[in-house]
Design a protein around this motif. Sequence first.
Motif, PDB file in Angstrom:
ATOM      1  N   LYS A 154     -72.701 -38.705  40.216  1.00 33.08           N
ATOM      2  CA  LYS A 154     -72.166 -39.957  40.771  1.00 33.08           C
ATOM      3  C   LYS A 154     -72.993 -41.147  40.311  1.00 33.08           C
ATOM      4  CE  LYS A 154     -69.774 -38.198  44.776  1.00 33.08           C
ATOM      5  NZ  LYS A 154     -69.718 -38.036  46.206  1.00 33.08           N
ATOM      6  N   ILE A 155     -74.292 -40.973  40.227  1.00 37.79           N
ATOM      7  CA  ILE A 155     -75.172 -42.056  39.768  1.00 37.79           C
ATOM      8  C   ILE A 155     -74.893 -42.369  38.300  1.00 37.79           C
ATOM      9  CG2 ILE A 155     -77.583 -42.693  39.315  1.00 37.79           C
ATOM     10  CD1 ILE A 155     -78.260 -40.838  41.791  1.00 37.79           C
ATOM     11  N   VAL A 156     -74.824 -41.343  37.484  1.00 36.76           N
ATOM     12  CA  VAL A 156     -74.557 -41.534  36.050  1.00 36.76           C
ATOM     13  C   VAL A 156     -73.189 -42.185  35.850  1.00 36.76           C
ATOM     14  CG1 VAL A 156     -74.207 -40.377  33.833  1.00 36.76           C
ATOM     15  CG2 VAL A 156     -76.049 -39.630  35.354  1.00 36.76           C
ATOM     16  N   LEU A 157     -72.184 -41.714  36.575  1.00 33.54           N
ATOM     17  CA  LEU A 157     -70.832 -42.273  36.425  1.00 33.54           C
ATOM     18  C   LEU A 157     -70.756 -43.717  36.907  1.00 33.54           C
ATOM     19  CD1 LEU A 157     -68.652 -39.178  37.321  1.00 33.54           C
ATOM     20  CD2 LEU A 157     -68.860 -40.296  35.079  1.00 33.54           C
ATOM     21  N   PHE A 158     -71.555 -44.065  37.908  1.00 33.28           N
ATOM     22  CA  PHE A 158     -71.612 -45.457  38.353  1.00 33.28           C
ATOM     23  C   PHE A 158     -72.028 -46.344  37.185  1.00 33.28           C
ATOM     24  CE2 PHE A 158     -74.319 -48.990  39.660  1.00 33.28           C
ATOM     25  CZ  PHE A 158     -73.434 -49.732  40.428  1.00 33.28           C
ATOM     26  N   PHE A 159     -73.108 -45.983  36.498  1.00 32.88           N
ATOM     27  CA  PHE A 159     -73.596 -46.779  35.375  1.00 32.88           C
ATOM     28  C   PHE A 159     -72.644 -46.711  34.175  1.00 32.88           C
ATOM     29  CE2 PHE A 159     -77.547 -46.320  37.799  1.00 32.88           C
ATOM     30  CZ  PHE A 159     -77.908 -47.668  37.877  1.00 32.88           C
ATOM     31  N   TYR A 160     -72.028 -45.569  33.974  1.00 34.25           N
ATOM     32  CA  TYR A 160     -71.036 -45.418  32.895  1.00 34.25           C
ATOM     33  C   TYR A 160     -69.874 -46.375  33.116  1.00 34.25           C
ATOM     34  CZ  TYR A 160     -67.061 -43.355  30.410  1.00 34.25           C
ATOM     35  OH  TYR A 160     -65.944 -43.159  29.636  1.00 34.25           O
TER      36      TYR A 160
END
Length: 166
Positions: A154-160
């Motif tokens: 979820k953190i990675v996808l937020f930045f993506y």
Amino acid sequence: MLQRFYPDNEAESAYEINYGNLYENGYRGIIFDIDNTLVPHGAPADDRAVALFGDLSRMGYKTLLLSNNKEPRVQSFADKVAAKYIYKAGKPGRAGYEKAMEVMGTEPSTTLFVGDQLFTDVWGAKKAGIVTYLVKPIHPKEEIQIVLKRKLEKIVLFFYHRSKKG
């Protein structure tokens, strides 16, 4: 740093990707994850999966299931959808993806990967130079180690998603 985990594409489901257009653009092989990509975790191949693989075969695609699961799970699924398979694939290591392309007779430029996890599926395919599709998990019930990874995803996808807007 997080970019190494970013998918090339996202889709709601493996069943909603326009494989016909991708074939027209030169793609010839598709590597799929199984659990929570094609069916809920641990479920057998269903009619929808069988129909998808039949359609892909008729289009001219080579398909292969790449899974970290044990052979009985992967083989029974592969037999039902008439696909080749690699079990205990060691994702996210590159070797399984490279072996998959060797088996299908494809190159990174003509191969797609479809999976539901960033840190195994997408990252491994990207390391092998394969275009990736991240799909939403089919079912929320997952093993504890995957539940923990989902929080990090979820953190990675937020930045993506933020990087795509800007």
